[in-house]
Design an enzyme around this catalytic site. Sequence first.
Site, short mmCIF file in Angstrom:
data_model
loop_
_atom_site.label_atom_id
_atom_site.label_comp_id
_atom_site.label_asym_id
_atom_site.label_seq_id
_atom_site.Cartn_x
_atom_site.Cartn_y
_atom_site.Cartn_z
N LYS A 109 8.94 -35.26 24.04
CA LYS A 109 8.48 -34.52 22.76
C LYS A 109 7.70 -35.39 21.95
O LYS A 109 6.69 -35.20 21.55
CB LYS A 109 9.77 -34.05 21.92
CG LYS A 109 9.44 -33.28 20.62
CD LYS A 109 8.47 -32.01 21.01
CE LYS A 109 7.90 -31.26 19.57
NZ LYS A 109 8.73 -30.78 18.84
N LYS B 282 5.50 -36.95 10.31
CA LYS B 282 6.99 -37.43 10.53
C LYS B 282 6.95 -37.94 12.19
O LYS B 282 7.34 -38.86 12.42
CB LYS B 282 8.07 -36.65 10.41
CG LYS B 282 9.46 -36.94 10.51
CD LYS B 282 10.20 -36.47 11.75
CE LYS B 282 9.90 -34.95 11.87
NZ LYS B 282 10.44 -34.26 12.97
#
Length: 303
Positions: free
Chosen positions: A185, A253
Site C-alpha cells: 500500500k 499522511k
Amino acid sequence: MSDEARPDLTGRRVAVVGLGLMGKPMARNLRTAGADVIVHNRSVGPQRELAADGFATADSPAEAARATGPEGVVIVMVTDTPSARAVLIDGEASVLAGVAPGGLAIDMGTTQVMDAREMGAAFADKGVGFLDAPVSGGQVGAQEASLSVMAGGSDADFARALPLFQALGRNVTHVGDVGAGQVAKTANQMIVALTLGAVAEAFVLADKAGVDPAKVREALSGGFAGSRILELHGARMVERAFTPGGRVSVQRKDVEQALALAAHVGVDLPGLARNKHLWDALIAAGGADLDHSAIIKAIDPDW
C-alpha cells in the site's frame, strides 16, 4: 462484484470498527453477502445510521470484538497509525482486550509498516490471528465492492479472511507476511501521490500555454501517459470538483509514512520528498479536507 460471484458469508460474525467514507460501505457489503455484522464508530452518527438499518452496534472496539464470539473476525478501518493503534491494541477498550483467542483481527487502513508488525506480534501473543490488509480504490471502490486488497499475514489467516475480502473487492493479493500488505500500500500511495502531481503539473502547463486541459486529457487517454488517475482525478481537476473521495490530509499522511519507511530501511526517495512539499503547501493554504486531486491548487492557487 456481481451478486452471482459474491461469496456467501452466512454464519460469519464480523465486527467493523471505523465507519467513515470507506468503512460504512464495507460494512454494508459484508452484510449484503450474508454476514452478521456488528459495528462501532468513535463518533455516533454513522453508527446510529447503520443501527437504523438493522445493524447490531457496540460501544467500544473491545465490545465489538467480544460480540463476534469465539473465532470471530474484527475489521478495523481508521485513518492513520495512531488511530489504528488506539483501536487495535491500546487499553481496555481495544480490540486486543476484547477478542478471544482463536479470533482474527484485520487492519484494512493504511498503517505504518513497523507498527503493523508490532501489532501483529501483540495479537500473536494472545493467540489471535492478524492481517494487515489495506485497500485501494477509494470511496467508489468501497461502495461498489471493487476494492483492491493487499494482505500481509500467515497463509492460514489469509485463507480464513479471503471470503470476506472477496465480498469487498475484486483484486485480492496475499503479498507476504505481516507488514507486507502495508509495504504494497505504501508503494501504491507513492505512485498515486507522484502521478497526481505529474497530472497537475501537466494540466497547469497546458492551461498557461493556451490549450484546454480537458482536450489534453482526452488526447493523452489510451497512450503511455494514460492511467486511472488521469481518467478519474484528471477529470476532477478539469472540472474543479474537489469534494473529497480521498482527502489531501490523508494523502499527505501516506507520503509521510512512505518517507518514514524509506528512512527505516535506508532508501533515499528524492521525488517523493519533493512531492511532499506540494501537499504541505496545499494544507498550509487551507486545503486539508479537499480531494487529493486538488494538488493542482498547490501549483496554481487560482485553479
